[in-house]
Design a protein around this motif. Structure first.
Motif, PDB file in Angstrom:
ATOM      1  N   THR A 150       0.828  -1.203   0.000  1.00 40.14           N
ATOM      2  CA  THR A 150       0.000   0.000   0.000  1.00 40.14           C
ATOM      3  C   THR A 150       0.860   1.251   0.000  1.00 40.14           C
ATOM      4  OG1 THR A 150      -1.652  -1.233   1.280  1.00 40.14           O
ATOM      5  CG2 THR A 150      -1.911   1.149   1.197  1.00 40.14           C
ATOM      6  N   GLN A 208       1.186   4.035   1.431  1.00 44.28           N
ATOM      7  CA  GLN A 208       1.011   4.914   2.587  1.00 44.28           C
ATOM      8  C   GLN A 208       2.173   4.698   3.543  1.00 44.28           C
ATOM      9  OE1 GLN A 208      -2.796   4.746   4.545  1.00 44.28           O
ATOM     10  NE2 GLN A 208      -3.872   4.406   2.626  1.00 44.28           N
ATOM     11  N   CYS A 209       2.608   5.779   4.169  1.00 44.56           N
ATOM     12  CA  CYS A 209       3.719   5.702   5.122  1.00 44.56           C
ATOM     13  C   CYS A 209       3.407   6.543   6.346  1.00 44.56           C
ATOM     14  CB  CYS A 209       5.018   6.182   4.469  1.00 44.56           C
ATOM     15  SG  CYS A 209       5.708   5.049   3.270  1.00 44.56           S
ATOM     16  N   ASP A 210       2.345   6.206   7.043  1.00 40.89           N
ATOM     17  CA  ASP A 210       1.971   6.942   8.247  1.00 40.89           C
ATOM     18  C   ASP A 210       2.795   6.432   9.420  1.00 40.89           C
ATOM     19  OD1 ASP A 210       0.044   8.230   6.700  1.00 40.89           O
ATOM     20  OD2 ASP A 210      -1.533   6.821   7.277  1.00 40.89           O
ATOM     21  N   THR A 257       2.676   1.003   9.630  1.00 36.31           N
ATOM     22  CA  THR A 257       1.827  -0.173   9.395  1.00 36.31           C
ATOM     23  C   THR A 257       0.831   0.053   8.261  1.00 36.31           C
ATOM     24  OG1 THR A 257       0.310   0.547  11.127  1.00 36.31           O
ATOM     25  CG2 THR A 257       2.041  -1.027  11.759  1.00 36.31           C
ATOM     26  N   THR A 258       0.547   1.322   7.933  1.00 33.32           N
ATOM     27  CA  THR A 258      -0.390   1.612   6.846  1.00 33.32           C
ATOM     28  C   THR A 258       0.151   1.152   5.490  1.00 33.32           C
ATOM     29  OG1 THR A 258       0.537   3.840   6.683  1.00 33.32           O
ATOM     30  CG2 THR A 258      -1.464   3.570   8.020  1.00 33.32           C
ATOM     31  N   ASP A 268      -4.064   0.933  -5.031  1.00 36.56           N
ATOM     32  CA  ASP A 268      -3.685   1.561  -3.755  1.00 36.56           C
ATOM     33  C   ASP A 268      -2.183   1.824  -3.639  1.00 36.56           C
ATOM     34  OD1 ASP A 268      -2.819  -1.034  -3.350  1.00 36.56           O
ATOM     35  OD2 ASP A 268      -3.978  -1.372  -1.523  1.00 36.56           O
TER      36      ASP A 268
END
Length: 190
Positions: free
Chosen positions: A87, A89-91, A96-97, A154
């Protein structure tokens, strides 16, 4: 005009001519020494949990798949696991995103696992003392976009872990915490 002044005038003309030739040569050198670097097809800027710059990857399409050029900054000497995650995302702080490793075929983890490997499994990054981490990675048989590609609906992320990947333990190779992450994005046409 005296002999001394003729010599002086000749020397001045000679110096002017030499200066002109030197400047012309330098101007020509500048044009020849300019090298245009290839534009990547995709890239990711890597950050740590605090958002600090930890490097970059550039992704290039090749006939056999994708080539990733990594520059990792601010890492202590050691060995670090690296993976492509599912995915984009790198929050922080734990990233974990980004989801699990990119695994479109449902394989197990590890390049040494007889049931593996995930498409997102990569070799370990080895950083020598007092150096910047660098690696060239190849994802053979992989496309950047399209069906079954890295950049699906995504997206995807590039991850560096706190420890080395043991190349066999499913699902993550015991590589530890996620310490640097970058969302993989297509590069603007340049």
């Amino acid at each position: 005009m005296t002999i001394g002044s003729r010599r002086k005038q000749t020397m001045v003309h000679g110096l002017l001519l030499l200066s002109a030739v030197t400047l012309a040569g330098c101007a020509g050198m500048g044009k020849k020494s300019v090298t245009k670097l290839p534009v990547p097809d995709a890239y990711a800027d890597l950050v740590d949990a605090r958002g600090a710059d930890r490097g970059r990857i550039d992704v290039f399409k090749e006939g056999s798949g994708l080539r990733i050029e990594l520059v990792a900054r601010g890492f202590a000497a050691g060995t670090y696991g690296m993976h492509v995650h599912t995915t984009g995302q790198c929050d922080g702080p734990k990233f974990t995103t980004a989801g699990p490793h990119w695994n479109p075929t449902g394989a197990q983890h590890g390049r040494e696992n007889p049931m593996g490997a995930h498409h997102g499994d990569l070799p370990n990054l080895v950083v020598e003392p007092d150096t910047i981490g660098r690696a060239t990675l190849h994802l053979v048989g992989t496309r950047l976009t399209g069906d079954g590609a890295v950049l699906d609906a995504d997206g995807a992320a590039f991850m560096i872990h706190a420890g080395p990947d043991d190349m066999k333990t499913d699902p993550s190779g015991n590589s530890g915490d996620r310490i640097a992450c970058g969302v993989i994005m297509t590069a603007p046409a340049g």
